[in-house]
Design an enzyme around this catalytic site. Structure first.
Site, PDB file in Angstrom:
ATOM      1  CG  HIS A   1      65.867  61.554  -2.399  1.00 46.38           C
ATOM      2  ND1 HIS A   1      64.778  61.671  -2.930  1.00 46.38           N
ATOM      3  CD2 HIS A   1      65.750  61.813  -0.918  1.00 46.38           C
ATOM      4  CE1 HIS A   1      63.850  62.146  -2.032  1.00 46.38           C
ATOM      5  NE2 HIS A   1      64.522  62.118  -0.952  1.00 46.38           N
TER       6      HIS A   1
ATOM      7  NE  ARG B   1      61.956  58.103  -0.782  1.00 43.55           N
ATOM      8  CZ  ARG B   1      61.077  59.119  -1.728  1.00 43.55           C
ATOM      9  NH1 ARG B   1      61.373  59.388  -2.625  1.00 43.55           N
ATOM     10  NH2 ARG B   1      59.821  59.448  -1.304  1.00 43.55           N
TER      11      ARG B   1
ATOM     12  CD  GLU C   1      66.584  69.733  -9.278  1.00 42.53           C
ATOM     13  OE1 GLU C   1      67.533  69.566  -8.326  1.00 42.53           O
ATOM     14  OE2 GLU C   1      66.185  68.624  -9.753  1.00 42.53           O
TER      15      GLU C   1
ATOM     16  CG  HIS D   1      66.156  54.923  -9.410  1.00 38.71           C
ATOM     17  ND1 HIS D   1      65.531  54.520  -8.520  1.00 38.71           N
ATOM     18  CD2 HIS D   1      65.885  56.322  -9.938  1.00 38.71           C
ATOM     19  CE1 HIS D   1      64.580  55.545  -8.102  1.00 38.71           C
ATOM     20  NE2 HIS D   1      64.713  56.462  -9.048  1.00 38.71           N
TER      21      HIS D   1
ATOM     22  CG  ASN E   1      69.113  60.794  -8.640  1.00 40.86           C
ATOM     23  OD1 ASN E   1      69.369  59.791  -8.280  1.00 40.86           O
ATOM     24  ND2 ASN E   1      68.489  61.767  -7.840  1.00 40.86           N
TER      25      ASN E   1
ATOM     26  CD  GLU F   1      67.463  64.829  -5.538  1.00 40.62           C
ATOM     27  OE1 GLU F   1      67.712  65.034  -6.819  1.00 40.62           O
ATOM     28  OE2 GLU F   1      66.747  63.642  -5.226  1.00 40.62           O
TER      29      GLU F   1
ATOM     30  CG  HIS G   1      60.987  64.164 -10.835  1.00 41.57           C
ATOM     31  ND1 HIS G   1      59.768  63.497 -11.345  1.00 41.57           N
ATOM     32  CD2 HIS G   1      61.173  63.545  -9.517  1.00 41.57           C
ATOM     33  CE1 HIS G   1      59.504  62.372 -10.687  1.00 41.57           C
ATOM     34  NE2 HIS G   1      60.420  62.620  -9.548  1.00 41.57           N
TER      35      HIS G   1
ATOM     36  CB  THR H   1      60.280  63.747  -5.415  1.00 37.68           C
ATOM     37  OG1 THR H   1      61.208  62.933  -4.603  1.00 37.68           O
ATOM     38  CG2 THR H   1      59.913  64.887  -4.423  1.00 37.68           C
TER      39      THR H   1
END
Ligand code: PXP
Length: 243
Positions: free
Chosen positions: A42, A44, A151, A9, A6, A70, A191, A101
């Site tokens: 993701h 957002r 997931e 960041h 992912n 996502e 996560h 999340t």
């Protein structure tokens, strides 16, 4: 076992200055070359890290491995997903004020809405996974709404402060993985996973993919992204040689 990296960041650091670096798309390519099996991002609603332009650029350059988008189950995101055509969409709950999340999607509380939503995305040839807490009722609801995969949220496991609590959460993940697989789902997890807590989760035989972001990107500050990804892959491989 597959590793989805992912890249959100990387964009978080860029957005701290609203500049052009570091570029999450460049990060995706480095992760791919380091052995990532999938790129996860993701988008957002508040665009706090990944921007719409990143998504378009990601789709243009990531061809060798799947893209996993996502997103919250909103009309706006559905339009973007259908336009971009990632290989998979993972539906997640989203609250503006949260740092990350915080829990899984309440599938059982929005079955009618999700059924229609998922159908429209699947019609476009995009797989749909649901990010849920490791609970039987959420897995059963995921069957009813027609998802391809679940997931399982590993946040409670990752945040457990005592060994007893961690073991309890691990047991919950094991039971939910088994149940989800019996229901015919592909089972993923993610996560809060790190170099120190990943192996017990990676050892759960029903889980075929982990999506990991923050810890890999955090460690890339010291190790470089290539090495940070390779290190995670190596730890997973130690316990899941069969993949
Ligand atoms: N999987 C899903 C569905 C997520 O929403 C996130 C966080 O964006 C992750 C995996 C990765 O979590 P982390 O950044 O804590 O590794």
């Amino acid at each position: 076992m597959r590793l989805g990296v992912n890249i959100d960041h990387i964009a978080t650091v860029r957005e701290a200055r609203k500049t052009y670096e570091p570029d999450p798309v460049k990060g995706a390519l480095i992760a791919q070359d380091a052995g990532a099996d999938q790129i996860t991002f993701h988008l957002r609603e508040d665009r706090r890290h990944i921007q719409d332009e990143d998504v378009i650029r990601l789709r243009c350059v990531i061809k060798r491995i799947p893209l996993n988008m996502e997103m919250a189950p909103t009309e706006e995101m559905k339009k973007i997903a259908i336009n971009i055509k990632p290989e998979r969409v993972t539906l997640v709950p989203e609250k503006r004020e949260e740092i990350t999340t915080e829990g899984g999607l309440d599938v059982s509380g929005m079955k009618d809405y999700l059924k229609e939503f998922i159908k429209e995305i699947k019609q476009e040839g995009i797989d749909v996974a649901l990010f849920i807490d490791p609970e039987k009722n959420q897995i059963e609801a995921s069957v009813e709404v027609g998802a391809d995969a679940v997931e399982l949220h590993t946040g409670e496991y990752a945040n457990a402060e005592t060994e007893e609590r961690r073991n309890k959460e691990l047991k919950r993940l094991k039971e939910a993985s088994k149940f989800a697989k019996e229901k015919g789902f592909k089972v993923f997890a993610g996560h809060g996973l790190t170099y120190t807590n990943v192996q017990p989760v990676a050892s759960i035989p029903e889980i075929e993919e982990l999506n990991i972001g923050h810890s890999i990107i955090a460690n890339s500050v010291f190790l470089g992204l290539d090495e940070a990804v390779r290190k995670m892959k190596k730890l997973i491989k130690e316990v899941r040689e069969e993949f």
